[in-house]
Write an enzyme that holds these catalytic residues in place. Structure first.
Site, PDB file in Angstrom:
ATOM      1  CD  GLU A   3      -5.500  -0.299   2.344  1.00  0.00           C
ATOM      2  OE1 GLU A   3      -4.782  -1.222   3.455  1.00  0.00           O
ATOM      3  OE2 GLU A   3      -5.947  -0.587   1.426  1.00  0.00           O
TER       4      GLU A   3
ATOM      5  CB  SER B 185      -8.235  -2.368   4.463  1.00  0.00           C
ATOM      6  OG  SER B 185      -8.695  -3.690   4.119  1.00  0.00           O
TER       7      SER B 185
ATOM      8  NE  ARG C 235      -3.369  -2.659  -0.019  1.00  0.00           N
ATOM      9  CZ  ARG C 235      -2.923  -4.036  -0.361  1.00  0.00           C
ATOM     10  NH1 ARG C 235      -1.945  -3.759  -1.164  1.00  0.00           N
ATOM     11  NH2 ARG C 235      -3.410  -4.854  -0.320  1.00  0.00           N
TER      12      ARG C 235
END
Ligand SMILES: Cc1cc2nc3c(=O)[nH]c(=O)nc-3n(C[C@H](O)[C@H](O)[C@H](O)COP(=O)(O)OP(=O)(O)OC[C@H]3O[C@@H](n4cnc5c(N)ncnc54)[C@H](O)[C@@H]3O)c2cc1C
Length: 305
Positions: free
Chosen positions: A297, A227, A174
């Site tokens: 995130e 998420s 990420r």
């Protein structure tokens, strides 16, 4: 000095098809957020490149928008220009596939399965675009886009067109040079992935099974951003949130999913401020209970102050 000079505003108003005060909530999977001060959406990469070049040289802030599936847009909206990336072309040459940055990963997963190519099934779990996936090395079921990526065409305002090999993008869990490094503000125009020949029917069956299983464990069909937190090394953010007793925690109409602790759901009418308060509360509680600092995130963009 503000960038909102008469000549800059006049320049923005002359962009082809530009809209002022365009609502963004419906362009995000959270269904939350205020308007874009200026909003621009054109399929041709050259038009986008010209727009972000102009913004950059005039110091006008701009935000590149894909499918809006990893964004929390502030209630007061976004300053400057929001550029929605909608180039959705694709070409298949043997086992190599080049896709425009605006093509959805899920759609590409079905296209390549129909072409009897394997190795892209994980993308059925990523509702964002190809550009958004490269931006932070999206992935699912322990596979990330970097594993199949061979080349990315990009554009850096002021420096022009570039071709990046994956190494130059510093892709990791990420993260990338586009999200966190020297390429911030650069545009992904297209990405080429290397796949393998195989049985398309098997690929479709695998994707159907993975989707079924996911629907049972994650609140995929609600308004959410996937998420909320990155998994800390060796652990899972969802497990930590659950262990902290935060499933079901609420701020306004934003609630931590009772199905999966790493999802926050907009039950209807949640504000960005509600979600942000909930994110901060979860981070503080997990830190207090376990000494672990969760990192979001989801990206918070727009006028927060
Ligand atoms: C239900 C659900 C499930 C999800 N599951 C997963 C998952 O399993 N794995 C996973 O990794 N993610 C998952 N996500 C999150 C999300 O889909 C990914 O992060 C995706 O890569 C975001 O792409 P996007 O097009 O929506 O980007 P956006 O949310 O529109 O933008 C995110 C960032 O990418 C930048 N960006 C977008 N396009 C470009 C471009 N062309 N060039 C440069 N920068 C660009 C934007 O400027 C922004 O900073 C999920 C989200 C939802 C809603």
């Amino acid at each position: 000095m503000t960038w909102r000079t008469r000549s800059n505003v006049a320049w923005l108003r002359e962009l082809p098809g530009v809209k002022e005060g365009e609502p963004l909530a419906s362009r995000t999977s959270f269904g939350i957020g205020g308007p874009a001060e200026f909003f621009f959406e054109l399929g041709r990469a050259e038009a986008i490149e010209k727009a972000i070049d102009g913004c950059s040289s005039r110091e006008i802030p701009y935000l590149l928008l894909g499918a809006g599936t990893n964004l929390l847009v502030a209630d007061r909206g976004v300053d400057g220009l929001v550029v929605r990336i909608v180039n959705r072309d694709h070409e298949i040459e043997g086992t190599r596939v080049r896709a425009g940055a605006g093509l959805k990963m899920m759609r590409l997963a079905r296209i390549v399965a129909d072409a009897n190519l394997r190795g892209f099934e994980f993308a059925i779990g990523v509702p964002g675009t190809v550009g958004g996936a490269v931006y932070q090395d999206a992935g699912c079921w322990d596979r990330e886009i970097r594993e199949v990526l061979v080349e990315v065409e990009g554009y850096v305002p002021g420096a022009g067109k570039q071709t990046w090999k994956p190494d130059a993008l510093e892709l990791g869990y990420r993260t990338s040079a586009l999200r966190d490094g020297a390429l911030r503000g650069a545009l992904v125009v297209s990405a080429t992935v290397q796949l393998a020949r195989g049985d398309g029917e098997e690929a479709r069956q695998l994707m159907a099974r993975l989707t079924r299983e996911r629907n049972e464990t994650q609140p995929i069909k609600t308004k959410n951003c996937g998420s909320v937190f990155k998994n800390p090394p060796g652990d899972s953010a969802g497990r930590l949130v659950q262990a902290a007793g935060l499933k079901g925690a609420r701020e306004g109409a934003a609630v931590v999913s009772s199905l999966h602790g790493n999802f926050i759901i907009n039950e209807g009418g949640a504000t960005a401020a509600d979600v942000r308060r909930l994110i901060e509360r979860v981070m503080a509680e997990v830190k207090r209970r376990f000494g672990i600092q969760l990192e979001p995130e989801v990206e918070m963009v727009g006028r927060w102050k």
